[in-house]
Design an enzyme around this catalytic site. Structure first.
Site, PDB file in Angstrom:
ATOM      1  N   SER A  61      22.808 -53.556  29.516  1.00 35.60           N
ATOM      2  CA  SER A  61      22.560 -52.894  28.222  1.00 35.60           C
ATOM      3  C   SER A  61      22.431 -53.844  27.045  1.00 35.60           C
ATOM      4  CB  SER A  61      23.669 -51.880  27.941  1.00 35.60           C
ATOM      5  OG  SER A  61      23.439 -50.749  28.726  1.00 35.60           O
ATOM      6  N   LYS A  64      19.357 -53.734  25.056  1.00 30.91           N
ATOM      7  CA  LYS A  64      19.040 -52.660  24.096  1.00 30.91           C
ATOM      8  C   LYS A  64      18.782 -53.175  22.673  1.00 30.91           C
ATOM      9  CE  LYS A  64      21.028 -48.997  26.903  1.00 30.91           C
ATOM     10  NZ  LYS A  64      22.305 -48.543  27.466  1.00 30.91           N
ATOM     11  N   TYR A 189      12.463 -49.604  32.113  1.00 30.41           N
ATOM     12  CA  TYR A 189      13.885 -49.610  31.761  1.00 30.41           C
ATOM     13  C   TYR A 189      14.711 -50.385  32.797  1.00 30.41           C
ATOM     14  CZ  TYR A 189      18.653 -48.072  30.978  1.00 30.41           C
ATOM     15  OH  TYR A 189      20.005 -48.073  30.781  1.00 30.41           O
ATOM     16  N   TYR A 241      29.711 -48.507  22.704  1.00 30.84           N
ATOM     17  CA  TYR A 241      29.764 -47.069  23.046  1.00 30.84           C
ATOM     18  C   TYR A 241      30.991 -46.386  22.439  1.00 30.84           C
ATOM     19  CZ  TYR A 241      26.733 -49.242  26.457  1.00 30.84           C
ATOM     20  OH  TYR A 241      25.786 -49.997  27.048  1.00 30.84           O
ATOM     21  N   VAL A 259      26.931 -53.703  31.658  1.00 25.22           N
ATOM     22  CA  VAL A 259      27.761 -53.533  32.858  1.00 25.22           C
ATOM     23  C   VAL A 259      27.652 -54.711  33.845  1.00 25.22           C
ATOM     24  CG1 VAL A 259      27.983 -51.011  32.788  1.00 25.22           C
ATOM     25  CG2 VAL A 259      26.030 -52.033  33.977  1.00 25.22           C
TER      26      VAL A 259
HETATM   27  N1  GLN Z   1      21.417 -50.518  33.742  1.00 19.48           N
HETATM   28  C1  GLN Z   1      22.597 -49.843  33.337  1.00 19.48           C
HETATM   29  C2  GLN Z   1      22.409 -48.336  33.407  1.00 19.48           C
HETATM   30  O1  GLN Z   1      21.402 -47.869  33.022  1.00 19.48           O
HETATM   31  C3  GLN Z   1      22.946 -50.253  31.936  1.00 19.48           C
HETATM   32  C4  GLN Z   1      24.240 -49.666  31.441  1.00 19.48           C
HETATM   33  C5  GLN Z   1      25.124 -50.630  30.710  1.00 19.48           C
HETATM   34  O2  GLN Z   1      24.972 -51.834  30.775  1.00 19.48           O
HETATM   35  N2  GLN Z   1      26.092 -50.091  29.993  1.00 19.48           N
HETATM   36  O3  GLN Z   1      23.224 -47.614  33.865  1.00 19.48           O
END
Ligand code: GLN
Length: 305
Positions: A61, A64, A189, A241, A259
């Site tokens: 993420s 993003k 994505y 988050y 993650v």
């Molecule tokens: N690729 C992960 C997902 O879409 C990204 C989520 C994350 O890093 N918080 O679930």
């Protein structure tokens, strides 16, 4: 500074094993929870590192904010605010955030999956492949590293198992917020999340946001200062988050987690910071990574509040 980073990495080592690597993307379950690294790119051109700062991992993420930047460059801030919104969701990254049978931009945010999937349709390109290529090029530019590449294994692993993201994308389609082939949109994505980086790459990228759009070494302008303010503000309110409030109190800088175990933190005007430690808490944020940032922020008075 080097000695301080070494000390912090040592002090925070016990926190490495408190978390677990993400396992819902099977390839990420192979992450080594003993890894912990930090890289800092400073405004005077110096950089410092400690621990596993040069070990590659997937950006997840943390892509993003880069996706948001490209979306701003391609569409301008008004359209981005209109379509994706900027209010914190206060919910997990993959939450199905719909109320009373309707979905609108007020349920999204550029830092959660639904917003990111929508942004994949807003960046310019003839098809999903070209959109991803432009995002990868921007990532290389900000990281000052032309060899940043896709991790094929993680990409395929995520593509094979990403049913929750498919659910989110179909919801966006149901409410007319995205057009076109959902699988093709998700391909961009999944690839975006699977870009392979190191703490050094994240520190350099963070530094461009800390330095209001200027390259860390050459000081060349890469994007308008206004977009750095936009991205940093969204990072403060939603970058971690539903852990963003706690993080703001403990650390107090714009930051984004992934993650894969990475955290990118922006200390405005001062430094860009890249962290890696794959043991995650229940919100998907790196436990030892947050501890390292907490200690660094205290020692160097980094909180913006
Ligand atoms: N690729 C992960 C997902 O879409 C990204 C989520 C994350 O890093 N918080 O679930």
């Amino acid at each position: 500074m080097e000695a301080l980073l070494e000390k912090i990495i040592k002090d925070c080592a016990p926190y490495k094993t408190l978390g677990r690597p993400a396992s819902y993307i099977p390839e990420l379950a192979n992450g080594d929870i003993n890894d912990l690294g930090i890289y800092v790119t400073c405004s005077d051109g110096q950089s410092f590192m400690a621990g596993d700062a040069l070990k590659p991992f997937t950006i997840q993420s943390i892509v993003k904010p880069i996706l948001l930047l490209l979306c701003l460059m391609d569409n301008g801030p008004d359209l981005v605010r209109d379509k994706i919104g900027v209010e914190a969701t206060g919910k997990p990254f993959d939450a199905i955030n719909v109320t009373e049978g309707s979905l609108s931009s007020s349920h999204l945010n550029p830092m959660v999956n639904m917003g990111a999937i929508l942004m994949c349709t807003m960046i310019k390109g003839r098809d999903s492949g070209e959109r991803f290529s432009r995002l990868l090029e921007l990532t290389r530019l900000l990281a000052d590293n032309p060899s940043v590449e896709l991790d094929q294994k993680v990409y395929l692993s995520e593509k094979q198992t990403g049913s929750k993201n498919r659910a989110l994308a179909y919801l966006l389609k149901t409410y007319g917020m995205i057009d076109g082939d959902v699988e093709e949109i998700l391909d961009c994505y999944f690839k975006a999340c699977s870009i392979k980086v190191t703490c050094k790459d994240l520190a350099n990228i963070a530094f461009t946001f800390a330095n209001r759009g200027r390259h860390p070494l050459s000081d060349k302008r890469l994007f308008p200062a206004e977009y750095a303010h936009f991205v940093n503000a969204v990072l403060v309110t939603c970058g971690m988050y539903d852990g963003s409030g706690d993080f703001a109190v403990k650390v107090g800088v714009p930051a984004k987690s992934g993650v894969g175990g990475g955290i990118m933190a922006v200390s405005p005007t001062k430094m860009g910071i890249g962290i890696f430690s794959p043991g995650l808490d229940s919100k998907g944020n790196s436990i030892a990574g947050i501890k390292v940032l907490e200690q660094l922020s205290k020692e160097m008075y980094l909180s913006i509040f």
